[in-house]
Design an enzyme around this catalytic site. Structure first.
Site, PDB file in Angstrom:
ATOM      1  N   LEU A   1       0.866  -1.174   0.000  1.00  0.00           N
ATOM      2  CA  LEU A   1       0.000   0.000   0.000  1.00  0.00           C
ATOM      3  C   LEU A   1       0.904   1.227   0.000  1.00  0.00           C
ATOM      4  O   LEU A   1       1.913   1.258   0.707  1.00  0.00           O
ATOM      5  CB  LEU A   1      -0.895   0.029   1.247  1.00  0.00           C
ATOM      6  N   ASP A   2       0.543   2.246  -0.774  1.00  0.00           N
ATOM      7  CA  ASP A   2       1.299   3.490  -0.762  1.00  0.00           C
ATOM      8  C   ASP A   2       1.278   4.098   0.638  1.00  0.00           C
ATOM      9  O   ASP A   2       0.325   3.878   1.403  1.00  0.00           O
ATOM     10  CB  ASP A   2       0.686   4.498  -1.731  1.00  0.00           C
ATOM     11  N   PRO A   3       2.282   4.897   0.989  1.00  0.00           N
ATOM     12  CA  PRO A   3       2.272   5.558   2.299  1.00  0.00           C
ATOM     13  C   PRO A   3       1.013   6.386   2.544  1.00  0.00           C
ATOM     14  O   PRO A   3       0.509   6.449   3.669  1.00  0.00           O
ATOM     15  CB  PRO A   3       3.523   6.453   2.245  1.00  0.00           C
ATOM     16  N   MET A   4       0.475   7.016   1.495  1.00  0.00           N
ATOM     17  CA  MET A   4      -0.741   7.819   1.649  1.00  0.00           C
ATOM     18  C   MET A   4      -1.959   6.963   1.971  1.00  0.00           C
ATOM     19  O   MET A   4      -2.912   7.413   2.616  1.00  0.00           O
ATOM     20  CB  MET A   4      -1.001   8.605   0.360  1.00  0.00           C
ATOM     21  N   ALA A   5      -1.946   5.719   1.513  1.00  0.00           N
ATOM     22  CA  ALA A   5      -3.109   4.843   1.657  1.00  0.00           C
ATOM     23  C   ALA A   5      -3.181   4.243   3.054  1.00  0.00           C
ATOM     24  O   ALA A   5      -2.175   4.079   3.741  1.00  0.00           O
ATOM     25  CB  ALA A   5      -3.047   3.730   0.621  1.00  0.00           C
TER      26      ALA A   5
END
Length: 318
Positions: free
Chosen positions: A47-51
């Site tokens: 998962l992306d850091p933003m997610a």
């Protein structure tokens, strides 16, 4: 003070984690190694850091299951912002283009036009991944090439958007006064889908550009984020529950209950005949021992077994 490491079952475990924003998947793996007291920890899809949301981790021998979890469908809740494009196709990237406010207003006033664009992005589609992604181009990550100032255009690949359910489009303004349309949506899709790219393509189809501002993974296959271990709990050395490989395999695959002798045979890679009344042919079958251990994942073809992935069991070692 951190608590003692959690004791893993002999066959390892699957840990379902609710990743917080700002954490990378690598961060979560590193913290899990300390909490679970083992270096052998992996994940079934980043998962992306933003997610935020569901991250599936495997520890110990259970990491062998991760290969078979990566390909599960995913479900996300998201907010897509139309009217601005960014380098990364999400809110963390620098802005590239902002749409004319009058055109944004025209799109917002025509929900049928938005619905038709969403319909065109539903079902089997060809999707070009975001340029800022971990995909390798000639041995180098795409995001490293972008950061080095290179133009990167990744080849389109087939994905399936099983459902793209969008809420009411909301005409609003950014903090610095730009006109945008925010759309909250739930997306159920095949593995390999980039939701950032979906937001980008929706905006492109509507002629005003788009990017992602919120992303949360709520489901991986049949597994939900509800009630799983949080990052805060993990950081304190606590986990709510660990799932055994057997319990996961029983959910995902047909089951063949094997005898003690068959357990030993599978442990040694031997083949044997299986009557269809016990288990019909299938590409992946969970072979479960009399003491409820996952002996392995096997293929049954024309009534004959073949080991695909083995797991350590007391019966196989005997």
């Amino acid at each position: 003070m951190l608590s003692d490491p959690v004791k893993l079952p002999p066959q390892g475990a699957i840990l379902f984690l609710d990743k917080a924003e700002g954490w990378t998947s690598h961060d979560a793996v590193a913290k899990s190694r300390r909490t679970l007291g083992t270096r052998k920890v992996g994940h079934a899809g980043t998962l992306d850091p933003m997610a935020t949301g569901l991250l599936v981790l495997g520890a110990g021998p259970a990491t062998r299951l991760l290969t078979h979890l990566v390909g599960l469908d995913k479900t996300y809740t998201t907010t897509m912002r139309l009217g601005i494009t960014t380098v990364t196709d999400d809110r963390e990237g620098d802005r590239l283009v902002t749409a004319d406010p009058a055109e944004v207003a025209r799109v917002a006033a025509d929900p049928d036009r938005i619905a038709q664009a969403i319909a065109r992005l539903t079902g089997p589609i060809e999707q070009s991944p975001s340029a800022v992604s971990a995909i390798k181009v000639d041995g180098k990550r795409a995001y490293d090439r972008v950061r080095a100032g290179e133009e990167v255009e990744l080849k389109a690949r087939p994905v399936t958007i099983h459902a793209f359910e969008a809420g009411e489009p909301k005409l609003t303004q950014t903090e610095d006064g730009l006109s945008v349309i925010d759309i909250e949506a739930t997306v159920h899709c095949s593995t390999g889908t980039y939701i950032r790219a979906l937001a980008r393509d929706l905006g492109s189809d509507l002629g005003i550009g788009g990017h992602l501002t919120v992303l949360r993974r709520t489901e991986v296959g049949p597994f939900s984020v509800d009630g799983v271990t949080t990052i805060a709990e993990l950081a304190e050395g606590q986990v709510r529950a660990l799932s055994t490989p057997t319990s996961i395999a029983r959910v995902l695959f047909p089951v063949l209950e094997v005898t003690a002798d068959e357990t030993r045979d599978l442990g040694h890679g031997k083949r044997f005949e299986v009557d269809e009344s016990r288990c019909p042919d299938a590409k992946l079958v969970a072979a479960i021992s009399p003491d409820d251990q996952l002996v392995g994942l096997i293929e049954i073809k024309r009534g004959r077994t073949r080991v695909v992935t083995n797991f350590p069991t007391q019966g196989a070692a005997a």
